[in-house]
Design a protein around this motif. Structure first.
Motif, PDB file in Angstrom:
ATOM      1  N   VAL A   7       8.861  -9.365 -18.746  1.00 48.04           N
ATOM      2  CA  VAL A   7       7.743 -10.030 -18.149  1.00 48.04           C
ATOM      3  C   VAL A   7       7.587 -11.384 -19.034  1.00 48.04           C
ATOM      4  O   VAL A   7       7.050 -11.327 -20.227  1.00 48.04           O
ATOM      5  CB  VAL A   7       6.261  -9.120 -18.100  1.00 48.04           C
ATOM      6  N   LEU A   8       7.656 -12.475 -18.435  1.00 45.69           N
ATOM      7  CA  LEU A   8       7.492 -13.764 -19.102  1.00 45.69           C
ATOM      8  C   LEU A   8       5.850 -14.366 -18.994  1.00 45.69           C
ATOM      9  O   LEU A   8       5.367 -14.029 -17.900  1.00 45.69           O
ATOM     10  CB  LEU A   8       8.180 -14.942 -18.710  1.00 45.69           C
ATOM     11  N   ASN A   9       5.308 -14.879 -19.958  1.00 43.39           N
ATOM     12  CA  ASN A   9       4.127 -15.659 -20.076  1.00 43.39           C
ATOM     13  C   ASN A   9       4.278 -16.829 -19.262  1.00 43.39           C
ATOM     14  O   ASN A   9       5.330 -17.295 -18.900  1.00 43.39           O
ATOM     15  CB  ASN A   9       3.268 -15.631 -21.371  1.00 43.39           C
ATOM     16  N   ARG A  10       3.215 -17.702 -19.353  1.00 44.84           N
ATOM     17  CA  ARG A  10       3.291 -18.881 -18.603  1.00 44.84           C
ATOM     18  C   ARG A  10       4.034 -19.885 -19.590  1.00 44.84           C
ATOM     19  O   ARG A  10       4.940 -20.748 -18.570  1.00 44.84           O
ATOM     20  CB  ARG A  10       1.860 -19.515 -18.627  1.00 44.84           C
ATOM     21  N   LYS A  11       4.015 -20.068 -20.645  1.00 48.17           N
ATOM     22  CA  LYS A  11       4.881 -20.997 -21.549  1.00 48.17           C
ATOM     23  C   LYS A  11       6.410 -20.600 -21.479  1.00 48.17           C
ATOM     24  O   LYS A  11       7.140 -21.472 -21.383  1.00 48.17           O
ATOM     25  CB  LYS A  11       4.424 -20.998 -22.804  1.00 48.17           C
ATOM     26  N   GLU A  12       6.654 -19.224 -21.359  1.00 50.73           N
ATOM     27  CA  GLU A  12       8.111 -18.929 -21.486  1.00 50.73           C
ATOM     28  C   GLU A  12       8.681 -19.185 -20.014  1.00 50.73           C
ATOM     29  O   GLU A  12       9.617 -19.534 -19.780  1.00 50.73           O
ATOM     30  CB  GLU A  12       8.189 -17.351 -21.649  1.00 50.73           C
ATOM     31  N   LYS A  13       7.768 -19.259 -18.923  1.00 48.53           N
ATOM     32  CA  LYS A  13       8.343 -19.535 -17.567  1.00 48.53           C
ATOM     33  C   LYS A  13       8.514 -21.092 -17.357  1.00 48.53           C
ATOM     34  O   LYS A  13       9.373 -21.387 -16.623  1.00 48.53           O
ATOM     35  CB  LYS A  13       7.112 -19.147 -16.545  1.00 48.53           C
ATOM     36  N   LYS A  14       7.609 -21.945 -18.097  1.00 46.88           N
ATOM     37  CA  LYS A  14       7.720 -23.195 -18.016  1.00 46.88           C
ATOM     38  C   LYS A  14       9.129 -23.709 -18.699  1.00 46.88           C
ATOM     39  O   LYS A  14       9.687 -24.619 -18.350  1.00 46.88           O
ATOM     40  CB  LYS A  14       6.662 -23.885 -18.545  1.00 46.88           C
ATOM     41  N   LEU A  15       9.406 -23.151 -19.899  1.00 45.85           N
ATOM     42  CA  LEU A  15      10.412 -23.609 -20.569  1.00 45.85           C
ATOM     43  C   LEU A  15      11.677 -23.028 -19.817  1.00 45.85           C
ATOM     44  O   LEU A  15      12.779 -23.733 -19.934  1.00 45.85           O
ATOM     45  CB  LEU A  15      10.336 -22.794 -22.072  1.00 45.85           C
ATOM     46  N   LEU A  16      11.875 -21.714 -19.212  1.00 43.76           N
ATOM     47  CA  LEU A  16      12.932 -21.282 -18.515  1.00 43.76           C
ATOM     48  C   LEU A  16      12.889 -22.290 -17.387  1.00 43.76           C
ATOM     49  O   LEU A  16      14.309 -22.666 -17.186  1.00 43.76           O
ATOM     50  CB  LEU A  16      12.543 -19.945 -17.936  1.00 43.76           C
ATOM     51  N   ASN A  17      12.128 -22.733 -16.539  1.00 44.33           N
ATOM     52  CA  ASN A  17      12.196 -23.458 -15.533  1.00 44.33           C
ATOM     53  C   ASN A  17      12.760 -24.896 -16.107  1.00 44.33           C
ATOM     54  O   ASN A  17      13.579 -25.578 -15.358  1.00 44.33           O
ATOM     55  CB  ASN A  17      10.817 -23.555 -14.770  1.00 44.33           C
ATOM     56  N   LYS A  18      12.248 -25.538 -17.239  1.00 42.69           N
ATOM     57  CA  LYS A  18      12.721 -26.650 -17.644  1.00 42.69           C
ATOM     58  C   LYS A  18      14.391 -26.582 -17.972  1.00 42.69           C
ATOM     59  O   LYS A  18      14.981 -27.453 -17.798  1.00 42.69           O
ATOM     60  CB  LYS A  18      12.137 -26.999 -18.982  1.00 42.69           C
ATOM     61  N   ILE A  19      14.654 -25.446 -18.594  1.00 41.91           N
ATOM     62  CA  ILE A  19      16.255 -25.342 -18.929  1.00 41.91           C
ATOM     63  C   ILE A  19      16.840 -25.059 -17.586  1.00 41.91           C
ATOM     64  O   ILE A  19      18.025 -25.607 -17.698  1.00 41.91           O
ATOM     65  CB  ILE A  19      16.097 -24.056 -19.893  1.00 41.91           C
ATOM     66  N   ILE A  20      16.476 -24.539 -16.779  1.00 45.15           N
ATOM     67  CA  ILE A  20      17.357 -24.435 -15.298  1.00 45.15           C
ATOM     68  C   ILE A  20      17.187 -25.860 -14.819  1.00 45.15           C
ATOM     69  O   ILE A  20      18.414 -26.123 -14.395  1.00 45.15           O
ATOM     70  CB  ILE A  20      16.719 -23.337 -14.342  1.00 45.15           C
ATOM     71  N   PHE A  21      16.286 -26.552 -15.022  1.00 43.00           N
ATOM     72  CA  PHE A  21      16.526 -27.907 -14.207  1.00 43.00           C
ATOM     73  C   PHE A  21      17.302 -28.966 -15.013  1.00 43.00           C
ATOM     74  O   PHE A  21      18.397 -29.493 -14.340  1.00 43.00           O
ATOM     75  CB  PHE A  21      15.016 -28.578 -14.224  1.00 43.00           C
ATOM     76  N   LEU A  22      17.481 -28.743 -16.302  1.00 47.06           N
ATOM     77  CA  LEU A  22      18.164 -29.569 -17.251  1.00 47.06           C
ATOM     78  C   LEU A  22      19.719 -29.084 -16.782  1.00 47.06           C
ATOM     79  O   LEU A  22      20.768 -29.888 -17.116  1.00 47.06           O
ATOM     80  CB  LEU A  22      17.947 -29.398 -18.544  1.00 47.06           C
ATOM     81  N   SER A  23      19.963 -27.704 -16.589  1.00 46.28           N
ATOM     82  CA  SER A  23      21.511 -27.312 -16.582  1.00 46.28           C
ATOM     83  C   SER A  23      21.825 -27.737 -15.310  1.00 46.28           C
ATOM     84  O   SER A  23      22.913 -27.769 -15.146  1.00 46.28           O
ATOM     85  CB  SER A  23      21.217 -25.607 -16.669  1.00 46.28           C
ATOM     86  N   THR A  76      23.301 -24.797 -24.573  1.00 50.96           N
ATOM     87  CA  THR A  76      22.597 -23.687 -24.109  1.00 50.96           C
ATOM     88  C   THR A  76      22.819 -23.481 -22.591  1.00 50.96           C
ATOM     89  O   THR A  76      22.682 -24.583 -21.958  1.00 50.96           O
ATOM     90  CB  THR A  76      21.000 -23.813 -24.439  1.00 50.96           C
ATOM     91  N   TYR A  77      23.040 -22.235 -21.989  1.00 54.14           N
ATOM     92  CA  TYR A  77      23.120 -22.296 -20.565  1.00 54.14           C
ATOM     93  C   TYR A  77      22.336 -20.972 -20.176  1.00 54.14           C
ATOM     94  O   TYR A  77      21.805 -20.082 -20.911  1.00 54.14           O
ATOM     95  CB  TYR A  77      24.580 -22.046 -20.437  1.00 54.14           C
ATOM     96  N   VAL A  78      22.120 -21.037 -18.756  1.00 53.90           N
ATOM     97  CA  VAL A  78      20.960 -19.890 -18.370  1.00 53.90           C
ATOM     98  C   VAL A  78      21.994 -18.835 -17.712  1.00 53.90           C
ATOM     99  O   VAL A  78      23.196 -19.017 -16.883  1.00 53.90           O
ATOM    100  CB  VAL A  78      20.379 -20.594 -17.006  1.00 53.90           C
ATOM    101  N   THR A  79      21.682 -17.544 -18.099  1.00 56.75           N
ATOM    102  CA  THR A  79      22.556 -16.525 -17.693  1.00 56.75           C
ATOM    103  C   THR A  79      22.125 -16.174 -16.164  1.00 56.75           C
ATOM    104  O   THR A  79      21.226 -16.646 -15.563  1.00 56.75           O
ATOM    105  CB  THR A  79      22.359 -15.266 -18.487  1.00 56.75           C
ATOM    106  N   GLU A  80      22.857 -15.150 -15.698  1.00 50.01           N
ATOM    107  CA  GLU A  80      22.633 -14.760 -14.358  1.00 50.01           C
ATOM    108  C   GLU A  80      21.053 -14.149 -14.107  1.00 50.01           C
ATOM    109  O   GLU A  80      20.698 -14.269 -13.064  1.00 50.01           O
ATOM    110  CB  GLU A  80      23.649 -13.860 -13.690  1.00 50.01           C
ATOM    111  N   LYS A  81      20.872 -13.303 -15.066  1.00 48.54           N
ATOM    112  CA  LYS A  81      19.365 -12.854 -15.133  1.00 48.54           C
ATOM    113  C   LYS A  81      18.461 -13.920 -15.002  1.00 48.54           C
ATOM    114  O   LYS A  81      17.346 -14.045 -14.368  1.00 48.54           O
ATOM    115  CB  LYS A  81      19.274 -11.952 -16.411  1.00 48.54           C
ATOM    116  N   GLY A  82      18.713 -15.164 -15.907  1.00 50.60           N
ATOM    117  CA  GLY A  82      17.819 -16.187 -15.871  1.00 50.60           C
ATOM    118  C   GLY A  82      17.664 -16.948 -14.494  1.00 50.60           C
ATOM    119  O   GLY A  82      16.627 -17.454 -14.031  1.00 50.60           O
ATOM    120  N   LEU A  83      18.656 -17.062 -13.816  1.00 52.62           N
ATOM    121  CA  LEU A  83      18.558 -17.781 -12.783  1.00 52.62           C
ATOM    122  C   LEU A  83      18.042 -17.171 -11.555  1.00 52.62           C
ATOM    123  O   LEU A  83      17.519 -17.814 -10.542  1.00 52.62           O
ATOM    124  CB  LEU A  83      20.317 -17.958 -12.374  1.00 52.62           C
TER     125      LEU A  83
END
Length: 123
Positions: A7-23, A76-83
């Motif tokens: 379960v991700l908090n708000r800041k973790e979700k923002k960072l994950l979304n940013k990494i997905i966008f950049l990837s 850094t890359y996003v895994t299938e779980k992250g996607l």
């Protein structure tokens, strides 16, 4: 770590979304870790949390002409779980609402209907 316990908090979700966008805008879906560190959403703790949850991972390239030497965290890359974290999150929320909200409401309505019918038509 299983996705069910993630379960991700708000800041973790923002960072994950940013990494997905950049990837999505970088070749080979590999983002420079230095580029991620320059983002306002970056926080070292949350970055390592995402990595420990298995939502992102780091990729190491060898130095030219030196096969034994590895540079730390140069991609850094996003895994299938992250996607697919958002899909899992909404499915988990839907199941939670169904179990925790809709089931008690349905039982309450059914109980009230039975009590109403018993009061209206006594033996």
């Amino acid at each position: 770590m299983e996705l069910d316990s993630t379960v991700l908090n708000r800041k973790e979700k923002k960072l994950l979304n940013k990494i997905i966008f950049l990837s999505k805008i970088t070749p080979h879906k590999l983002v420079s870790t230095d580029l991620i560190k320059q983002q306002p959403e970056y926080d070292k703790y949350y970055f390592y949390q995402l990595r420990s949850f298995g939502l992102i991972n780091t990729y190491h390239l060898t130095e030219p002409n030196e096969k034994a030497h590895w540079r730390p965290d140069n991609g850094t890359y996003v895994t299938e779980k992250g996607l697919h974290y958002k899909d899992w999150y909404w499915e988990h929320l839907r199941q939670f609402l169904y179990k925790s909200v809709m089931t008690p409401i349905a039982i309450s309505l059914l109980t009230n209907l039975v009590l109403y019918l018993l009061e209206k038509h006594p033996k």
